[in-house]
Design a protein around this motif. Structure first.
Motif, PDB file in Angstrom:
ATOM      1  N   ARG A   1     -19.812   4.433  -1.704  1.00  0.00           N
ATOM      2  CA  ARG A   1     -19.130   3.728  -3.210  1.00  0.00           C
ATOM      3  C   ARG A   1     -18.741   2.330  -1.677  1.00  0.00           C
ATOM      4  O   ARG A   1     -18.230   1.547  -2.328  1.00  0.00           O
ATOM      5  CB  ARG A   1     -18.113   4.322  -3.407  1.00  0.00           C
ATOM      6  N   PRO A   2     -19.547   1.885  -1.038  1.00  0.00           N
ATOM      7  CA  PRO A   2     -19.438   0.503  -1.157  1.00  0.00           C
ATOM      8  C   PRO A   2     -19.249  -0.817  -2.026  1.00  0.00           C
ATOM      9  O   PRO A   2     -19.777  -0.826  -3.201  1.00  0.00           O
ATOM     10  CB  PRO A   2     -20.703   0.129  -0.016  1.00  0.00           C
ATOM     11  N   LYS A   3     -18.174  -1.905  -1.561  1.00  0.00           N
ATOM     12  CA  LYS A   3     -17.770  -2.892  -2.560  1.00  0.00           C
ATOM     13  C   LYS A   3     -17.466  -3.803  -1.535  1.00  0.00           C
ATOM     14  O   LYS A   3     -17.234  -4.061   0.249  1.00  0.00           O
ATOM     15  CB  LYS A   3     -16.198  -2.761  -3.067  1.00  0.00           C
ATOM     16  N   HIS A   4     -17.351  -5.206  -1.948  1.00  0.00           N
ATOM     17  CA  HIS A   4     -17.810  -6.349  -1.514  1.00  0.00           C
ATOM     18  C   HIS A   4     -16.370  -6.212  -0.846  1.00  0.00           C
ATOM     19  O   HIS A   4     -15.070  -6.174  -1.854  1.00  0.00           O
ATOM     20  CB  HIS A   4     -17.560  -7.279  -2.006  1.00  0.00           C
ATOM     21  N   ILE A   5     -16.393  -6.347   0.390  1.00  0.00           N
ATOM     22  CA  ILE A   5     -14.817  -6.632   1.568  1.00  0.00           C
ATOM     23  C   ILE A   5     -12.952  -8.066   0.112  1.00  0.00           C
ATOM     24  O   ILE A   5     -12.384  -7.589   0.342  1.00  0.00           O
ATOM     25  CB  ILE A   5     -15.126  -6.737   3.000  1.00  0.00           C
ATOM     26  N   GLY A   6     -14.181  -8.821  -0.036  1.00  0.00           N
ATOM     27  CA  GLY A   6     -13.656  -9.539  -0.592  1.00  0.00           C
ATOM     28  C   GLY A   6     -13.214  -8.993  -2.102  1.00  0.00           C
ATOM     29  O   GLY A   6     -11.528  -9.454  -2.135  1.00  0.00           O
ATOM     30  N   LEU A   7     -13.193  -8.270  -2.527  1.00  0.00           N
ATOM     31  CA  LEU A   7     -12.953  -7.388  -4.005  1.00  0.00           C
ATOM     32  C   LEU A   7     -12.317  -6.112  -3.217  1.00  0.00           C
ATOM     33  O   LEU A   7     -10.486  -6.767  -4.039  1.00  0.00           O
ATOM     34  CB  LEU A   7     -14.184  -6.464  -4.660  1.00  0.00           C
ATOM     35  N   VAL A   8     -12.189  -5.867  -2.512  1.00  0.00           N
ATOM     36  CA  VAL A   8     -11.121  -5.173  -1.451  1.00  0.00           C
ATOM     37  C   VAL A   8      -9.384  -5.950  -1.477  1.00  0.00           C
ATOM     38  O   VAL A   8      -8.277  -4.889  -1.577  1.00  0.00           O
ATOM     39  CB  VAL A   8     -12.065  -4.003  -0.537  1.00  0.00           C
ATOM     40  N   LEU A   9      -9.952  -6.650  -0.957  1.00  0.00           N
ATOM     41  CA  LEU A   9      -8.903  -7.379  -0.224  1.00  0.00           C
ATOM     42  C   LEU A   9      -8.500  -7.712  -1.692  1.00  0.00           C
ATOM     43  O   LEU A   9      -7.052  -8.168  -1.914  1.00  0.00           O
ATOM     44  CB  LEU A   9      -9.632  -8.958   0.769  1.00  0.00           C
ATOM     45  N   LEU A  10      -9.237  -8.582  -2.041  1.00  0.00           N
ATOM     46  CA  LEU A  10      -8.389  -9.236  -3.894  1.00  0.00           C
ATOM     47  C   LEU A  10      -7.017  -7.895  -4.070  1.00  0.00           C
ATOM     48  O   LEU A  10      -6.336  -8.098  -4.836  1.00  0.00           O
ATOM     49  CB  LEU A  10      -8.893  -9.241  -5.114  1.00  0.00           C
ATOM     50  N   PHE A  11      -7.624  -6.951  -3.967  1.00  0.00           N
ATOM     51  CA  PHE A  11      -6.955  -5.488  -4.966  1.00  0.00           C
ATOM     52  C   PHE A  11      -5.270  -5.733  -3.614  1.00  0.00           C
ATOM     53  O   PHE A  11      -4.458  -5.449  -4.847  1.00  0.00           O
ATOM     54  CB  PHE A  11      -7.696  -4.550  -5.377  1.00  0.00           C
ATOM     55  N   TRP A  12      -5.795  -5.249  -2.456  1.00  0.00           N
ATOM     56  CA  TRP A  12      -4.809  -5.132  -1.696  1.00  0.00           C
ATOM     57  C   TRP A  12      -3.511  -6.378  -1.960  1.00  0.00           C
ATOM     58  O   TRP A  12      -2.407  -6.148  -2.322  1.00  0.00           O
ATOM     59  CB  TRP A  12      -5.137  -4.812  -0.415  1.00  0.00           C
ATOM     60  N   ILE A  13      -4.170  -7.396  -2.313  1.00  0.00           N
ATOM     61  CA  ILE A  13      -3.406  -8.615  -2.607  1.00  0.00           C
ATOM     62  C   ILE A  13      -2.237  -8.873  -4.021  1.00  0.00           C
ATOM     63  O   ILE A  13      -1.370  -8.741  -3.611  1.00  0.00           O
ATOM     64  CB  ILE A  13      -4.292 -10.498  -2.543  1.00  0.00           C
ATOM     65  N   ALA A  14      -3.329  -8.160  -4.733  1.00  0.00           N
ATOM     66  CA  ALA A  14      -2.470  -7.959  -5.766  1.00  0.00           C
ATOM     67  C   ALA A  14      -1.185  -7.314  -6.225  1.00  0.00           C
ATOM     68  O   ALA A  14      -1.044  -7.046  -6.701  1.00  0.00           O
ATOM     69  CB  ALA A  14      -3.268  -7.353  -7.161  1.00  0.00           C
ATOM     70  N   VAL A  15      -2.147  -5.999  -5.821  1.00  0.00           N
ATOM     71  CA  VAL A  15      -0.586  -4.398  -5.638  1.00  0.00           C
ATOM     72  C   VAL A  15       0.314  -5.316  -4.339  1.00  0.00           C
ATOM     73  O   VAL A  15       1.416  -4.321  -5.310  1.00  0.00           O
ATOM     74  CB  VAL A  15      -1.757  -3.316  -5.238  1.00  0.00           C
ATOM     75  N   ILE A  16      -0.273  -5.380  -3.575  1.00  0.00           N
ATOM     76  CA  ILE A  16       1.525  -5.885  -2.582  1.00  0.00           C
ATOM     77  C   ILE A  16       2.401  -7.077  -3.811  1.00  0.00           C
ATOM     78  O   ILE A  16       3.892  -6.875  -3.590  1.00  0.00           O
ATOM     79  CB  ILE A  16       0.697  -6.299  -1.660  1.00  0.00           C
ATOM     80  N   MET A  17       1.614  -8.252  -4.010  1.00  0.00           N
ATOM     81  CA  MET A  17       1.974  -8.932  -5.087  1.00  0.00           C
ATOM     82  C   MET A  17       2.628  -7.882  -5.842  1.00  0.00           C
ATOM     83  O   MET A  17       3.844  -8.668  -6.477  1.00  0.00           O
ATOM     84  CB  MET A  17       1.556 -10.361  -4.662  1.00  0.00           C
TER      85      MET A  17
END
Length: 57
Positions: A24-40
């Motif tokens: 289920r590959p996703k663009h690494i930028g989307l995964v990075l944005l997800f984790w930034i949003a979760v932590i923030m």
């Protein structure tokens, strides 16, 4: 603050690899944005709760 960015980058890399392994590959930028949003989001939620609890006293 530096440790927080290290956690974000590690979680991004691990999540990206797991998504790749389960085909289920996703663009690494989307995964990075997800984790930034979760932590923030979590940080803001806990900050808001702490302000609310201290204002109740």
């Amino acid at each position: 603050m530096f440790r927080l960015w290290i956690v974000v980058l590690v979680m991004t890399a691990l999540s990206w690899l797991v998504l790749k392994l389960i085909n289920r590959p996703k663009h690494i930028g989307l995964v990075l944005l997800f984790w930034i949003a979760v932590i923030m989001g979590t940080t803001l939620l806990f900050y808001g709760l702490s302000v609310w609890f201290t204002s109740q006293a």
